[in-house]
Design a protein around this motif. Structure first.
Motif, PDB file in Angstrom:
ATOM      1  N   ASP A  52      63.970  15.614  41.660  1.00 24.84           N
ATOM      2  CA  ASP A  52      65.250  15.811  40.989  1.00 24.84           C
ATOM      3  C   ASP A  52      65.214  17.081  40.130  1.00 24.84           C
ATOM      4  O   ASP A  52      66.178  17.846  40.100  1.00 24.84           O
ATOM      5  CB  ASP A  52      65.581  14.592  40.120  1.00 24.84           C
ATOM      6  CG  ASP A  52      66.988  14.658  39.577  1.00 24.84           C
ATOM      7  OD1 ASP A  52      67.943  14.447  40.351  1.00 24.84           O
ATOM      8  OD2 ASP A  52      67.146  14.937  38.366  1.00 24.84           O
ATOM      9  N   MET A  53      64.093  17.310  39.444  1.00 25.09           N
ATOM     10  CA  MET A  53      63.951  18.501  38.623  1.00 25.09           C
ATOM     11  C   MET A  53      64.159  19.763  39.465  1.00 25.09           C
ATOM     12  O   MET A  53      64.888  20.675  39.060  1.00 25.09           O
ATOM     13  CB  MET A  53      62.562  18.540  37.972  1.00 25.09           C
ATOM     14  CG  MET A  53      62.328  19.757  37.106  1.00 25.09           C
ATOM     15  SD  MET A  53      60.671  19.839  36.397  1.00 25.09           S
ATOM     16  CE  MET A  53      59.777  20.540  37.767  1.00 25.09           C
ATOM     17  N   LEU A  54      63.525  19.810  40.633  1.00 25.22           N
ATOM     18  CA  LEU A  54      63.677  20.983  41.500  1.00 25.22           C
ATOM     19  C   LEU A  54      65.119  21.136  41.974  1.00 25.22           C
ATOM     20  O   LEU A  54      65.669  22.245  41.970  1.00 25.22           O
ATOM     21  CB  LEU A  54      62.721  20.893  42.687  1.00 25.22           C
ATOM     22  CG  LEU A  54      61.232  20.887  42.340  1.00 25.22           C
ATOM     23  CD1 LEU A  54      60.398  20.801  43.611  1.00 25.22           C
ATOM     24  CD2 LEU A  54      60.830  22.076  41.504  1.00 25.22           C
ATOM     25  N   ARG A  55      65.731  20.022  42.361  1.00 25.42           N
ATOM     26  CA  ARG A  55      67.121  20.071  42.829  1.00 25.42           C
ATOM     27  C   ARG A  55      68.040  20.584  41.737  1.00 25.42           C
ATOM     28  O   ARG A  55      68.845  21.487  41.952  1.00 25.42           O
ATOM     29  CB  ARG A  55      67.565  18.677  43.294  1.00 25.42           C
ATOM     30  CG  ARG A  55      68.978  18.649  43.875  1.00 25.42           C
ATOM     31  CD  ARG A  55      69.413  17.226  44.204  1.00 25.42           C
ATOM     32  NE  ARG A  55      69.325  16.345  43.051  1.00 25.42           N
ATOM     33  CZ  ARG A  55      70.197  16.294  42.059  1.00 25.42           C
ATOM     34  NH1 ARG A  55      71.223  17.109  42.037  1.00 25.42           N
ATOM     35  NH2 ARG A  55      70.043  15.439  41.067  1.00 25.42           N
ATOM     36  N   VAL A  56      67.908  20.023  40.517  1.00 28.66           N
ATOM     37  CA  VAL A  56      68.754  20.428  39.396  1.00 28.66           C
ATOM     38  C   VAL A  56      68.506  21.891  39.028  1.00 28.66           C
ATOM     39  O   VAL A  56      69.422  22.604  38.637  1.00 28.66           O
ATOM     40  CB  VAL A  56      68.531  19.490  38.183  1.00 28.66           C
ATOM     41  CG1 VAL A  56      69.247  19.998  36.939  1.00 28.66           C
ATOM     42  CG2 VAL A  56      68.992  18.072  38.511  1.00 28.66           C
ATOM     43  N   ALA A  57      67.275  22.364  39.199  1.00 28.30           N
ATOM     44  CA  ALA A  57      66.933  23.760  38.884  1.00 28.30           C
ATOM     45  C   ALA A  57      67.451  24.739  39.928  1.00 28.30           C
ATOM     46  O   ALA A  57      67.412  25.947  39.711  1.00 28.30           O
ATOM     47  CB  ALA A  57      65.419  23.902  38.746  1.00 28.30           C
ATOM     48  N   GLY A  58      67.922  24.226  41.073  1.00 24.69           N
ATOM     49  CA  GLY A  58      68.440  25.107  42.115  1.00 24.69           C
ATOM     50  C   GLY A  58      67.448  25.427  43.215  1.00 24.69           C
ATOM     51  O   GLY A  58      67.665  26.343  44.004  1.00 24.69           O
ATOM     52  N   ILE A  59      66.364  24.675  43.287  1.00 21.93           N
ATOM     53  CA  ILE A  59      65.363  24.867  44.334  1.00 21.93           C
ATOM     54  C   ILE A  59      65.674  23.893  45.469  1.00 21.93           C
ATOM     55  O   ILE A  59      65.614  22.685  45.282  1.00 21.93           O
ATOM     56  CB  ILE A  59      63.941  24.638  43.778  1.00 21.93           C
ATOM     57  CG1 ILE A  59      63.619  25.744  42.757  1.00 21.93           C
ATOM     58  CG2 ILE A  59      62.911  24.584  44.896  1.00 21.93           C
ATOM     59  CD1 ILE A  59      62.327  25.532  42.009  1.00 21.93           C
ATOM     60  N   ASP A  60      66.026  24.430  46.625  1.00 15.80           N
ATOM     61  CA  ASP A  60      66.429  23.597  47.756  1.00 15.80           C
ATOM     62  C   ASP A  60      65.240  23.372  48.697  1.00 15.80           C
ATOM     63  O   ASP A  60      65.037  24.104  49.666  1.00 15.80           O
ATOM     64  CB  ASP A  60      67.586  24.255  48.500  1.00 15.80           C
ATOM     65  CG  ASP A  60      68.230  23.342  49.523  1.00 15.80           C
ATOM     66  OD1 ASP A  60      67.629  22.307  49.896  1.00 15.80           O
ATOM     67  OD2 ASP A  60      69.357  23.659  49.964  1.00 15.80           O
ATOM     68  N   GLN A  61      64.452  22.345  48.395  1.00 15.15           N
ATOM     69  CA  GLN A  61      63.273  22.036  49.208  1.00 15.15           C
ATOM     70  C   GLN A  61      63.647  21.679  50.638  1.00 15.15           C
ATOM     71  O   GLN A  61      62.951  22.053  51.578  1.00 15.15           O
ATOM     72  CB  GLN A  61      62.514  20.847  48.614  1.00 15.15           C
ATOM     73  CG  GLN A  61      61.883  21.104  47.280  1.00 15.15           C
ATOM     74  CD  GLN A  61      61.063  19.920  46.872  1.00 15.15           C
ATOM     75  OE1 GLN A  61      59.865  19.897  47.127  1.00 15.15           O
ATOM     76  NE2 GLN A  61      61.688  18.930  46.252  1.00 15.15           N
ATOM     77  N   ARG A  62      64.715  20.938  50.803  1.00 13.32           N
ATOM     78  CA  ARG A  62      65.116  20.491  52.136  1.00 13.32           C
ATOM     79  C   ARG A  62      65.445  21.672  53.042  1.00 13.32           C
ATOM     80  O   ARG A  62      64.964  21.736  54.180  1.00 13.32           O
ATOM     81  CB  ARG A  62      66.308  19.549  52.022  1.00 13.32           C
ATOM     82  CG  ARG A  62      66.768  19.017  53.352  1.00 13.32           C
ATOM     83  CD  ARG A  62      67.878  18.025  53.185  1.00 13.32           C
ATOM     84  NE  ARG A  62      68.391  17.592  54.466  1.00 13.32           N
ATOM     85  CZ  ARG A  62      69.305  16.670  54.592  1.00 13.32           C
ATOM     86  NH1 ARG A  62      69.804  16.066  53.540  1.00 13.32           N
ATOM     87  NH2 ARG A  62      69.732  16.323  55.786  1.00 13.32           N
ATOM     88  N   ALA A  63      66.260  22.594  52.556  1.00 16.16           N
ATOM     89  CA  ALA A  63      66.623  23.763  53.367  1.00 16.16           C
ATOM     90  C   ALA A  63      65.383  24.582  53.718  1.00 16.16           C
ATOM     91  O   ALA A  63      65.254  25.071  54.839  1.00 16.16           O
ATOM     92  CB  ALA A  63      67.644  24.626  52.644  1.00 16.16           C
ATOM     93  N   ASN A  64      64.481  24.712  52.770  1.00 13.98           N
ATOM     94  CA  ASN A  64      63.259  25.477  53.020  1.00 13.98           C
ATOM     95  C   ASN A  64      62.403  24.804  54.089  1.00 13.98           C
ATOM     96  O   ASN A  64      61.859  25.460  54.974  1.00 13.98           O
ATOM     97  CB  ASN A  64      62.484  25.617  51.708  1.00 13.98           C
ATOM     98  CG  ASN A  64      61.972  27.006  51.502  1.00 13.98           C
ATOM     99  OD1 ASN A  64      62.707  27.964  51.686  1.00 13.98           O
ATOM    100  ND2 ASN A  64      60.733  27.124  51.128  1.00 13.98           N
ATOM    101  N   HIS A  65      62.286  23.488  53.985  1.00 20.07           N
ATOM    102  CA  HIS A  65      61.507  22.729  54.972  1.00 20.07           C
ATOM    103  C   HIS A  65      62.162  22.805  56.350  1.00 20.07           C
ATOM    104  O   HIS A  65      61.487  23.089  57.345  1.00 20.07           O
ATOM    105  CB  HIS A  65      61.375  21.269  54.527  1.00 20.07           C
ATOM    106  CG  HIS A  65      60.741  20.382  55.535  1.00 20.07           C
ATOM    107  ND1 HIS A  65      59.416  20.517  55.909  1.00 20.07           N
ATOM    108  CD2 HIS A  65      61.240  19.365  56.267  1.00 20.07           C
ATOM    109  CE1 HIS A  65      59.135  19.620  56.826  1.00 20.07           C
ATOM    110  NE2 HIS A  65      60.221  18.906  57.059  1.00 20.07           N
ATOM    111  N   GLU A  66      63.458  22.548  56.387  1.00 17.34           N
ATOM    112  CA  GLU A  66      64.168  22.579  57.674  1.00 17.34           C
ATOM    113  C   GLU A  66      64.176  23.973  58.287  1.00 17.34           C
ATOM    114  O   GLU A  66      64.230  24.121  59.506  1.00 17.34           O
ATOM    115  CB  GLU A  66      65.586  22.046  57.505  1.00 17.34           C
ATOM    116  CG  GLU A  66      65.613  20.549  57.256  1.00 17.34           C
ATOM    117  CD  GLU A  66      67.003  19.993  56.972  1.00 17.34           C
ATOM    118  OE1 GLU A  66      67.973  20.788  56.865  1.00 17.34           O
ATOM    119  OE2 GLU A  66      67.114  18.759  56.858  1.00 17.34           O
ATOM    120  N   GLY A  67      64.101  25.004  57.440  1.00 17.44           N
ATOM    121  CA  GLY A  67      64.040  26.377  57.937  1.00 17.44           C
ATOM    122  C   GLY A  67      62.641  26.792  58.360  1.00 17.44           C
ATOM    123  O   GLY A  67      62.420  27.928  58.775  1.00 17.44           O
ATOM    124  N   GLY A  68      61.676  25.869  58.247  1.00 13.24           N
ATOM    125  CA  GLY A  68      60.315  26.150  58.678  1.00 13.24           C
ATOM    126  C   GLY A  68      59.553  27.090  57.764  1.00 13.24           C
ATOM    127  O   GLY A  68      58.563  27.695  58.175  1.00 13.24           O
TER     128      GLY A  68
END
Length: 156
Positions: free
Chosen positions: A52-68
């Motif tokens: 949640d901290m990363l999401r609220v900070a604007g770090i999009d882990q999902r997009a980065n993972h899905e983008g390889g």
């Protein structure tokens, strides 16, 4: 027929003075036969709070993972259990960036009940390639972590 009040949203934390606060409540499923929170669940609470901290900070882990491009993985974990939590307790997971490096960062996390520290830990995560090798974190992410570590509020 439209609802008068909007439906509730999932729990979300927020930053207060560059420290992330994530609320949670203890449910029956969180406890063991003694009625106390099972020790491994504190790690789950900390994981939710970090995500949640990363999401609220604007770090999009999902997009980065899905983008390889890469993912974070826990590489070191130090925990101290101080007091137990019980059914219906309202808790707060407080997370603060402690160290930022090119390919990793360390985050101190405390599970709190009011002013009482129940569990205290430092979790180090490394940024990995899709093949599991360490790599540099994206520059904008390092900048976000660095600002938080210096105590600067962020506004994604």
């Amino acid at each position: 027929m439209p609802l008068a009040d909007p439906l509730p949203a999932p729990a979300s934390g927020r930053f207060i003075a560059a420290v992330h606060h994530f609320p949670l409540r203890i449910y029956f499923e969180d406890t063991d036969l003694s009625g106390l929170v099972y020790h491994a669940n504190y790690l789950r609470y900390m994981e939710r709070a970090r995500s949640d901290m990363l999401r609220v900070a604007g770090i999009d882990q999902r997009a980065n993972h899905e983008g390889g491009e890469g993912v974070y993985a826990v590489t070191d974990l130090k925990l101290a259990y101080r007091r137990p939590a019980r059914l219906d307790d309202d808790l707060m997971v407080v997370s603060q960036v402690m160290e930022v490096r090119a390919a990793s960062c360390a985050i101190q996390q405390r599970v709190m009940r009011g002013e009482d520290i129940l569990t205290d830990g430092v979790i180090t995560v490394a940024y990995l390639t899709p093949r599991g090798r360490p790599q540099r974190q994206p520059r904008p992410w390092i900048e976000i972590f660095s600002r938080l570590m210096r105590g600067e509020d962020i506004h994604p």
